[in-house]
Design a protein around this motif. Structure first.
Motif, short mmCIF file in Angstrom:
data_model
loop_
_atom_site.label_atom_id
_atom_site.label_comp_id
_atom_site.label_asym_id
_atom_site.label_seq_id
_atom_site.Cartn_x
_atom_site.Cartn_y
_atom_site.Cartn_z
N ALA A 1 0.85 -1.21 0.20
CA ALA A 1 -0.05 -0.05 0.11
C ALA A 1 0.76 1.05 0.02
O ALA A 1 0.57 2.25 -0.50
N ILE A 2 1.94 1.34 0.71
CA ILE A 2 2.58 2.50 0.86
C ILE A 2 3.49 2.55 -0.56
O ILE A 2 3.62 3.78 -0.95
N TRP A 3 3.92 1.61 -0.96
CA TRP A 3 4.79 1.53 -2.27
C TRP A 3 3.81 2.19 -3.34
O TRP A 3 4.17 2.98 -4.28
N THR A 4 2.47 1.60 -3.41
CA THR A 4 1.64 2.03 -4.40
C THR A 4 1.35 3.70 -4.18
O THR A 4 1.16 4.32 -5.32
N ALA A 5 1.22 3.86 -3.01
CA ALA A 5 1.07 5.43 -2.76
C ALA A 5 2.02 6.23 -3.38
O ALA A 5 1.60 7.30 -3.87
N VAL A 6 3.15 5.72 -2.96
CA VAL A 6 4.19 6.38 -3.51
C VAL A 6 4.40 6.58 -5.12
O VAL A 6 4.74 7.47 -5.80
N GLY A 7 3.77 5.60 -5.68
CA GLY A 7 3.73 5.26 -7.09
C GLY A 7 2.97 6.27 -7.66
O GLY A 7 3.14 7.17 -8.67
N LEU A 8 1.72 6.34 -7.05
CA LEU A 8 0.79 7.17 -7.51
C LEU A 8 0.97 8.29 -7.53
O LEU A 8 0.84 9.57 -8.41
N ALA A 9 1.82 9.08 -6.58
CA ALA A 9 2.25 10.29 -6.13
C ALA A 9 3.24 10.66 -7.60
O ALA A 9 3.17 11.77 -8.09
N ALA A 10 4.18 9.90 -7.68
CA ALA A 10 5.15 10.12 -8.70
C ALA A 10 4.45 10.10 -10.00
O ALA A 10 4.78 10.89 -11.05
N TYR A 11 3.19 9.19 -10.27
CA TYR A 11 2.43 9.33 -11.49
C TYR A 11 2.09 10.61 -11.92
O TYR A 11 2.08 11.22 -12.86
#
Length: 488
Positions: free
Chosen positions: A454-464
């Motif tokens: 979940a944390i990694w996905t949240a960071v990825g969405l921010a990067a996107y």
């Protein structure tokens, strides 16, 4: 959301798909040059075998046999069948969309840009952390080999990361640099080196079987399934992750000589080869040593323990340690290759910086991409004790597998006319079972794994939203209109 953008338009922009024809047309092209098509069917198959057949078989028996008993051989078959459903979907999409992006590109063509980004982001976690963990383990096997062969070991201060009795893991950096040097020389050189390493590690495992079968006792196989089906199933879940890596060939879609024909074959053949090796090693091991002794030997020493008890000598264990050293080096090479090619595809779409798609005109490889990935992995492996974070990579893999199966269903409905060199049999049962099994295994993973995901996905969405969406070539109109045909 951009000011003034209607909610409906914003949602559609997140689900815009990249036309398959455009993805295929762009294949092989990067900034500064093209990738070189040099890989044969044998090399593609062994690339997937190299990525799959690694540390798992050297350690997994010690964890799986106490759960299933001699029926662990059926656990390997059960795990292979589970992997097969995903492999058939991979084979269909690899033959239809033969490019470097693997499941990232398949998701972009079928499920939209945001889903593709999340898929690619999960693959970065899987590849970077898993290869770092594998590199960390290389030092342990190297020490075991050196201790048995020459009577000395590398001091803990320079063979373990901080927090585990050391300052920096030098062997981990060495194996990453070795793989980097091969990758920078060129794809054909990397494939040739991997071919040699795969044959060597298969040879070492066959050597193990030859010795273990000399001590095979029928009595060791009874009772065959002491924990029943529940034990076989539990062990099957444990050994499933030894099959992760069969999709490595799909990242070589733009460097294969005949990708539409060879990619599906390579994926299926590699899974068959790995399954045969696993079942043979499992049968030899439980036939030579009673299954109750595996829980006492320690997981990392299970195969070595079998050889020691059978032969009464130390040199067979030294040979086995050498096989583990070769196996890990091969995994580091092939997984690093896969990560650089996925980043190459994402960069070509504008979702990550363009430096990752720069191709050396002379070497025909993405040099800067390879160096950046190698530096990140080497630092991670050298100074970070990865611990349970490694387990979190499994969920990213299963997520990507599930998306590929969904992609097969979507593409069959939206583009039924596309030429497909391979079709998943028993459609739609095969991809639906692939999705169901992946979701089932994901649900069974621990809370820590889901938290990291979940944390990694949240960071990825921010990067996107901060970078990828703003630089998307598809959004800018240079990659074809939303939902339409390419116009360049």
């Amino acid at each position: 959301m951009t000011p003034g953008t209607a909610p409906g338009a914003f949602a559609r922009s997140l689900l815009r798909t990249k036309p398959v024809d455009l993805i295929v047309a762009e294949g092989g092209h990067g900034e500064g040059g093209e990738l070189k098509r040099t890989m044969s069917l044998l090399q593609l198959t062994l690339f997937s075998v190299g990525a799959t057949l690694g540390t798992g078989i050297f350690v997994v028996l010690g964890e799986a046999v106490p759960l299933a008993g001699p029926a662990v051989v059926l656990s390997f078959v059960l795990a292979a069948v589970t992997a097969l459903f995903s492999a058939l979907s991979y084979a269909e999409l690899a033959g239809t969309i033969p490019v470097s992006g693997s499941s990232y590109s398949y998701a972009y063509a079928t499920l939209g840009e945001l889903v593709a980004w999340v898929c690619g982001w999960c693959l970065l976690l899987e590849y970077a952390v898993s290869v770092s963990a594998v590199a960390v383990g290389w030092g342990s096997y190297l020490n075991a080999f050196l201790d048995g062969a020459a009577g000395f070991t590398i001091p803990a201060q320079i063979s373990n990361p901080p927090g585990e009795g050391g300052l920096v893991n030098v062997p981990a950096m060495i194996v990453v640099l070795f793989a980097t040097a091969l990758l920078l020389r060129g794809t054909s050189e990397s494939a040739a080196a991997n071919t040699v390493m795969v044959f060597l590690k298969i040879g070492v495992l066959l050597f193990f079987c030859a010795i273990a079968f000399t001590a095979f006792r029928a009595g060791n196989m009874a009772p065959f399934a002491p924990m029943g089906w529940a034990g076989i199933s539990a062990a099957g879940s444990k050994v499933f992750f030894s099959y992760i890596g069969f999709d490595a060939a799909s990242t070589a879609g733009e460097e294969a000589r005949n990708p539409r024909r060879d990619l599906p074959l390579a994926i299926i053949l590699s899974l068959a080869i790995v399954t045969a090796v696993y079942v043979l090693v499992g049968l030899a091991a439980v036939g030579a040593m009673h299954w109750t002794r595996f829980s006492l030997s320690g997981s990392e020493a299970s195969l070595a323990q079998v050889l020691d008890s059978v032969s009464g000598r130390t040199w067979p264990s030294v040979v086995l340690s050498l096989g583990a050293v070769i196996a890990i080096a091969s995994v580091v090479l092939t997984v690093m290759y896969g990560q650089t090619r996925i980043l190459f595809a994402m960069s070509r779409d504008g979702l990550v910086p363009h430096v990752f798609q720069k191709v050396s005109p002379r070497r025909r490889v993405p040099v800067a991409n390879t160096v950046i990935v190698a530096a990140f992995i080497a630092v991670l492996a050298a100074v970070v004790p990865l611990g349970r974070l490694v387990d979190a990579t499994s969920i990213g893999t299963l997520f990507a597998f599930a998306l590929v199966s969904v992609g097969v269903i979507v593409l069959r409905r939206t583009r039924p006319e596309l030429p497909r060199s391979f079709r998943a049999p028993l459609y739609p049962v095969t991809p639906l079972l692939g999705v169901a099994l992946c979701v089932y295994l994901m649900v069974g993973l621990g809370g820590v794994t889901w938290t990291v995901f979940a944390i990694w996905t949240a960071v990825g969405l921010a990067a996107y939203f901060l970078y990828g969406r703003r630089h998307s070539r598809l959004a800018a109109g240079t990659g074809g209109p939303i939902g339409g045909s390419p116009h360049e």
